[in-house]
Design a protein around this motif. Structure first.
Motif, PDB file in Angstrom:
ATOM      1  N   LYS A   1      10.857 -17.837   2.739  1.00  0.00           N
ATOM      2  CA  LYS A   1      11.131 -18.917   3.766  1.00  0.00           C
ATOM      3  C   LYS A   1      12.234 -18.552   4.972  1.00  0.00           C
TER       4      LYS A   1
ATOM      5  N   LEU B   1      -1.490  -6.195   7.715  1.00  0.00           N
ATOM      6  CA  LEU B   1      -0.586  -6.860   7.004  1.00  0.00           C
ATOM      7  C   LEU B   1      -1.275  -7.948   6.322  1.00  0.00           C
TER       8      LEU B   1
ATOM      9  N   SER C   1       9.754 -14.488  -0.529  1.00  0.00           N
ATOM     10  CA  SER C   1       8.356 -15.608  -0.955  1.00  0.00           C
ATOM     11  C   SER C   1       8.069 -15.966   0.605  1.00  0.00           C
TER      12      SER C   1
ATOM     13  N   VAL D   1      11.094  -7.249  15.987  1.00  0.00           N
ATOM     14  CA  VAL D   1      11.031  -6.671  13.992  1.00  0.00           C
ATOM     15  C   VAL D   1       9.739  -5.657  14.003  1.00  0.00           C
TER      16      VAL D   1
ATOM     17  N   LYS E   1      12.041 -17.095  -4.506  1.00  0.00           N
ATOM     18  CA  LYS E   1      12.929 -15.758  -4.423  1.00  0.00           C
ATOM     19  C   LYS E   1      12.313 -15.256  -2.887  1.00  0.00           C
TER      20      LYS E   1
END
Ligand SMILES: Nc1ncnc2c1ncn2[C@@H]1O[C@H](COP(=O)(O)OP(=O)(O)OP(=O)(O)O)[C@@H](O)[C@H]1O
Length: 577
Positions: A392, A365, A390, A119, A387
């Motif tokens: 998840k 970060l 958030s 990622v 949202k």
């Protein structure tokens, strides 16, 4: 990383290089007796050392020797040609085989990298490394290296032969040509390195712009942004091909000027010799062999120069490839292979526990998950809502063992999940994302994903499809489970694709299924139908479900609402909304 087999093959090619060099020098040297026999067979016939040869072949007079000598000379040329052909065949095959080794090894190591690394980097780097750059290493490093070794060897042997014939002429010619090439090489070095750098860098950009343009083709067509993507591509493609063209010119152009100088030197030499010698005929063998020597020497000099230039061009590509080959294996193959008997086995028997988990994507970060504690019992259905942004997906990635928590503890059945047992934990999990990836193969291969067609258990596929409530549709198709779904499942509707995803999870016999916004792209009615199939799944399955809407997860035993990486509300953990 070079295998023993390849080392032996390289050694064999090296031996062949040496043999070829000798064969070539022998065929080259044969020109002197040949020309001598042509001009004055009597003289050659009288040479003491050759008497044994004449006797052996039963030759009694000088006019009999021309034919065998001609045959011998031609044969020599053929043997030398044969060696060169064999060497070319074997060295090309070997270089390409090593190219395949490199490309496969990069892909292998890439596949075994942790999710967190995937990622954080652009896949274009890796894809260009596996495809174009692995080819670049073959063409600009491996082949030139072999060419350089064989050319230098030939150069040395031929020049020794030429020195024996005429030391002064050879030394002068050698110094002259050597100097010319040296000056050209010094001048070209920087340019070659720079062009090589441009080529290596552009390859990555090319790959990236292709992936982006074609990956978002629907939006490209709708937004009419074809020109933008074409522009992005041409901005990388033009410098790439220009750099290749330039470097090709730089690496092959010296031969023309050097050849002209070579002919000039030869002419001056012939002129000088013919003036100082009584009989022109007597110097023809010497001139012939020098001409032939130069005719062989110059291309070899040029070949060495080109090989050297290619090595300079390939330097950047090689360093990119080495970097990719240096990727360490983070996930051990042993842990992840389906039949491994790991001493660190995790099967979900009681619970999944998160203790004060925090996570950040990189050191610089901010935390995206902050101090989260959860206790999920086996067989429970947990909904994660919140949202966008958030946290998840990140939290569920941690639970799936894809991202290691920055701090806190993640335990399954009381065992801390870490690199030694994460593979075993992941075998329990199946993931159904928002848009499931379908390969361009049959429905049954897509349900039994990643399993070779001949090893697929069809009854298990049918059972999974039935539970996912897609079996009726599949069986109504002309080819049933053997229907080809088409690239990215274009021939299936959204709801059907998600059901294939569910069937895939069930085929895996996973004990934990993660639905990551699996129904959010569906219309209300289809979502409800898919949710019904999920609700109907076995009670022993632990289900984690990420959703935007509360309505999607209302049937869950527990609901967690996240905001800015923190749990702000919980239902079913003893606390209610
Ligand atoms: N690869 C990444 N590198 C850096 N930051 C990331 C990365 N992936 C996500 N984030 C950040 O982490 C935070 C949480 O993202 P996450 O995807 O977990 O949220 P989410 O609730 O699942 O959102 P969504 O509902 O849109 O999928 C966001 O602020 C996001 O910008």
């Amino acid at each position: 990383m070079i295998s023993k087999r390849r080392k032996i093959q390289y050694l064999f090619v090296l031996i062949l290089i040496i043999m070829t060099a000798f064969a070539e020098v022998l065929s080259l040297g044969a020109i002197i007796p040949f020309l001598g026999v042509l001009i004055s067979p009597d003289k050659v016939f009288e040479i003491e050392t050759f008497q044994v040869v004449w006797i052996f072949f039963g030759i009694t007079s000088s006019n009999q020797i021309l034919l065998p000598v001609t045959i011998f000379f031609t044969l020599g040329a053929f043997v030398s040609g044969g060696f060169r052909l064999g060497l070319l065949f074997l060295s090309s095959r070997l270089s390409y085989a090593v190219g395949a080794d490199i490309s496969i090894e990069i892909y292998r190591r890439t596949l075994y990298q942790p999710y967190s690394l995937h990622v954080s980097r652009n896949s274009a780097d890796v894809i260009s490394g596996i495809t174009a750059k692995a080819n670049g290493v073959v063409a600009y490093v491996l082949q030139p290296l072999l060419t350089l070794v064989s050319s230098i060897l030939l150069l040395v042997i031929i020049s020794i032969g030429l020195v024996a014939l005429d030391p002064i002429v050879t030394t002068v010619a050698f110094t002259l040509f050597g100097l010319i090439y040296l000056i050209i090489a010094l001048q070209a070095k920087k340019k070659l390195l720079r062009d090589g750098q441009i080529a290596a860098h552009s390859q990555t950009i090319l790959q990236k712009s292709l992936q982006e343009g074609l990956g978002a083709i629907r939006d490209v067509i709708l937004d009419g942004t074809q020109k933008f993507y074409l522009n992005l591509y041409s901005k990388a493609d033009i410098p790439y091909r220009r750099a290749l063209g330039n470097s090709q010119f730089t690496s092959s152009s010296p031969r023309y000027s050097v050849e002209a100088i070579g002919i000039m030197v030869m002419a001056i030499f012939a002129y000088q010799l013919s003036k100082s010698s009584d009989s022109l005929l007597s110097i023809i063998p010497l001139l012939g062999s020098l001409a032939m020597g130069a005719q062989r020497l110059l291309p070899i000099l040029q070949q060495s120069y080109t090989a050297w230039a290619y090595l300079k061009i390939g330097k950047s590509t090689l360093s990119d490839v080495i970097q990719l080959l240096d990727q360490p294996f983070h996930i051990s193959e042993f842990d992840n292979s389906s039949n491994s008997v790991s001493p660190y086995v995790i099967n979900l028997d009681s619970s999944i526990v998160l203790k004060n988990i925090s996570f950040r994507y990189a050191e610089d970060l901010p935390l995206v998950i902050e101090n989260i504690s959860l206790n999920i019992e086996k067989g429970k259905r947990v909904g994660f809502i919140g949202k966008t942004g958030s946290g998840k997906s990140t939290l569920v990635d941690i639970i799936m063992g894809l991202l290691p928590p920055t701090s806190g503890e993640f335990l399954v059945d009381g065992q801390v999940v870490q690199s030694t047992n994460v593979g075993s934990w992941q075998k329990n999990i199946a993931h159904v994302p928002q848009s499931i990836y379908l390969s361009d193969s049959t429905i049954s291969e897509n349900i039994a994903f990643g399993i070779p067609a001949e090893e697929i258990d069809l009854s298990r596929v049918q059972e999974a499809a039935r539970k996912a409530q897609i079996s009726e549709h599949i069986e109504s198709l002309k080819h049933g489970y053997n229907t080809i779904v088409g690239e990215r499942g274009i021939r299936l509707s959204g709801g059907q694709r998600q059901r294939i995803g569910i069937a895939r999870a069930l085929y895996k016999k996973a004990s934990v299924i993660v639905f990551d916004e699996a129904t959010s792209a569906l219309d209300n009615e289809t979502e409800k139908a898919v949710m019904d199939s999920i609700d109907g799944l076995g009670a022993e399955l632990t289900i984690l479900m990420i959703a935007h809407r509360l309505s999607t997860v209302e049937n869950c035993d527990m609901i967690v609402r996240l905001e800015d990486g923190k749990i702000v509300e919980q239902k079913g953990f003893g606390k209610d909304f």
